[in-house]
Write a protein that holds these residues in place. Sequence first.
Motif, PDB file in Angstrom:
ATOM      1  N   LEU A 191      16.457 -23.225 -12.356  1.00  0.00           N
ATOM      2  CA  LEU A 191      15.085 -23.182 -11.864  1.00  0.00           C
ATOM      3  C   LEU A 191      14.212 -24.277 -12.486  1.00  0.00           C
ATOM      4  O   LEU A 191      13.254 -24.734 -11.871  1.00  0.00           O
ATOM      5  CB  LEU A 191      14.455 -21.822 -12.172  1.00  0.00           C
ATOM      6  CG  LEU A 191      15.110 -20.577 -11.562  1.00  0.00           C
ATOM      7  CD1 LEU A 191      14.266 -19.357 -11.878  1.00  0.00           C
ATOM      8  CD2 LEU A 191      15.315 -20.722 -10.064  1.00  0.00           C
ATOM      9  N   GLN A 192      14.549 -24.679 -13.710  1.00  0.00           N
ATOM     10  CA  GLN A 192      13.680 -25.557 -14.487  1.00  0.00           C
ATOM     11  C   GLN A 192      13.221 -26.830 -13.768  1.00  0.00           C
ATOM     12  O   GLN A 192      12.033 -27.196 -13.869  1.00  0.00           O
ATOM     13  CB  GLN A 192      14.367 -25.931 -15.802  1.00  0.00           C
ATOM     14  CG  GLN A 192      13.474 -26.705 -16.761  1.00  0.00           C
ATOM     15  CD  GLN A 192      12.256 -25.894 -17.204  1.00  0.00           C
ATOM     16  OE1 GLN A 192      12.366 -25.053 -18.081  1.00  0.00           O
ATOM     17  NE2 GLN A 192      11.100 -26.130 -16.600  1.00  0.00           N
ATOM     18  N   PRO A 193      14.082 -27.532 -13.028  1.00  0.00           N
ATOM     19  CA  PRO A 193      13.617 -28.766 -12.381  1.00  0.00           C
ATOM     20  C   PRO A 193      12.456 -28.569 -11.423  1.00  0.00           C
ATOM     21  O   PRO A 193      11.732 -29.532 -11.123  1.00  0.00           O
ATOM     22  CB  PRO A 193      14.870 -29.263 -11.638  1.00  0.00           C
ATOM     23  CG  PRO A 193      16.018 -28.695 -12.402  1.00  0.00           C
ATOM     24  CD  PRO A 193      15.539 -27.337 -12.839  1.00  0.00           C
ATOM     25  N   ASN A 194      12.249 -27.344 -10.959  1.00  0.00           N
ATOM     26  CA  ASN A 194      11.196 -27.066  -9.986  1.00  0.00           C
ATOM     27  C   ASN A 194      10.013 -26.295 -10.567  1.00  0.00           C
ATOM     28  O   ASN A 194       9.128 -25.878  -9.824  1.00  0.00           O
ATOM     29  CB  ASN A 194      11.784 -26.281  -8.806  1.00  0.00           C
ATOM     30  CG  ASN A 194      12.847 -27.062  -8.065  1.00  0.00           C
ATOM     31  OD1 ASN A 194      12.604 -28.163  -7.591  1.00  0.00           O
ATOM     32  ND2 ASN A 194      14.045 -26.495  -7.985  1.00  0.00           N
ATOM     33  N   VAL A 195       9.999 -26.110 -11.878  1.00  0.00           N
ATOM     34  CA  VAL A 195       8.923 -25.367 -12.543  1.00  0.00           C
ATOM     35  C   VAL A 195       8.269 -26.292 -13.565  1.00  0.00           C
ATOM     36  O   VAL A 195       8.961 -26.973 -14.327  1.00  0.00           O
ATOM     37  CB  VAL A 195       9.448 -24.094 -13.230  1.00  0.00           C
ATOM     38  CG1 VAL A 195       8.297 -23.302 -13.850  1.00  0.00           C
ATOM     39  CG2 VAL A 195      10.200 -23.217 -12.224  1.00  0.00           C
ATOM     40  N   SER A 196       6.956 -26.285 -13.609  1.00  0.00           N
ATOM     41  CA  SER A 196       6.219 -27.273 -14.413  1.00  0.00           C
ATOM     42  C   SER A 196       6.093 -26.927 -15.893  1.00  0.00           C
ATOM     43  O   SER A 196       5.612 -27.743 -16.683  1.00  0.00           O
ATOM     44  CB  SER A 196       4.812 -27.473 -13.823  1.00  0.00           C
ATOM     45  OG  SER A 196       4.086 -26.256 -13.842  1.00  0.00           O
ATOM     46  N   VAL A 197       6.492 -25.728 -16.288  1.00  0.00           N
ATOM     47  CA  VAL A 197       6.480 -25.345 -17.709  1.00  0.00           C
ATOM     48  C   VAL A 197       7.880 -24.886 -18.095  1.00  0.00           C
ATOM     49  O   VAL A 197       8.700 -24.558 -17.231  1.00  0.00           O
ATOM     50  CB  VAL A 197       5.448 -24.221 -17.986  1.00  0.00           C
ATOM     51  CG1 VAL A 197       4.040 -24.673 -17.610  1.00  0.00           C
ATOM     52  CG2 VAL A 197       5.820 -22.936 -17.252  1.00  0.00           C
ATOM     53  N   PRO A 198       8.199 -24.852 -19.399  1.00  0.00           N
ATOM     54  CA  PRO A 198       9.532 -24.431 -19.818  1.00  0.00           C
ATOM     55  C   PRO A 198       9.874 -23.008 -19.349  1.00  0.00           C
ATOM     56  O   PRO A 198       9.064 -22.093 -19.472  1.00  0.00           O
ATOM     57  CB  PRO A 198       9.465 -24.500 -21.346  1.00  0.00           C
ATOM     58  CG  PRO A 198       8.420 -25.529 -21.624  1.00  0.00           C
ATOM     59  CD  PRO A 198       7.392 -25.345 -20.545  1.00  0.00           C
ATOM     60  N   VAL A 199      11.086 -22.863 -18.810  1.00  0.00           N
ATOM     61  CA  VAL A 199      11.619 -21.556 -18.424  1.00  0.00           C
ATOM     62  C   VAL A 199      12.689 -21.201 -19.459  1.00  0.00           C
ATOM     63  O   VAL A 199      13.655 -21.949 -19.648  1.00  0.00           O
ATOM     64  CB  VAL A 199      12.221 -21.586 -17.012  1.00  0.00           C
ATOM     65  CG1 VAL A 199      12.736 -20.197 -16.627  1.00  0.00           C
ATOM     66  CG2 VAL A 199      11.192 -22.077 -15.997  1.00  0.00           C
TER      67      VAL A 199
END
Length: 229
Positions: A191-199
């Motif tokens: 998911l991380q590449p599409n989320v603007s904060v750390p997952v």
Amino acid sequence: MKLLIINPNSSPSVTARIDAAAQAARLPHESITTICAEGAPELIVTPEDALIAEKAVTQTLANWSTPIDGIILASFGDTGLAVVRKQCGVPVVGIAQSAYAMASVIGTRMSIVSFSPTMASALRKTAESYGYGGNLVAMHMVEDAHWEDPGAIQEALADELLALCCLSAQKDKVHSIVLGGGPLAGLAARLQPNVSVPVIDGTTAAIATLRVALMAHPSSKVDALNVRA
């Protein structure tokens, strides 16, 4: 570094998810073994499930005979953590404690995203028990989700979970997002590449926590044969 990861539920498919996440985070000199607790519920949702799972975890550990340097308990209730720490002489961490601690290092505002509203109360209670209740500004759960195999949850709900992560990043102004629940192990990296904060993935956070603990106290390594039943 030889680590043992115990999944406090008995789902083979969830255990496989946890192991895949762990192996992806493993360094070349590390060895990681992932097992499930024998006799535990398939998923830990209710307090009754947690009690059964705790007994299963302690018995599974008592039966373990291979030397290890540290233990990870891979449920977001950190099921059996206090008991296991008394039961053996190696560092023991839970994925929830590790994930929330990592979130607190990143910033003071975090949210939790998970796959079912039935998880919300337990996730909040665990965060509060570790002193992170003030950092938890929002929780987002997938509504009306259904599944037959817990190990398939993250595949079935990936789009919904991504949408909730993006919503939280934008609306809640959080510094990080914790994916809550063992069945979501390994999903954060996707998911991380599409989320603007750390997952944050709990399994990965727990491995990082044990690395630091063992570097600080290398003499804590003991033979797992000394585990006390």
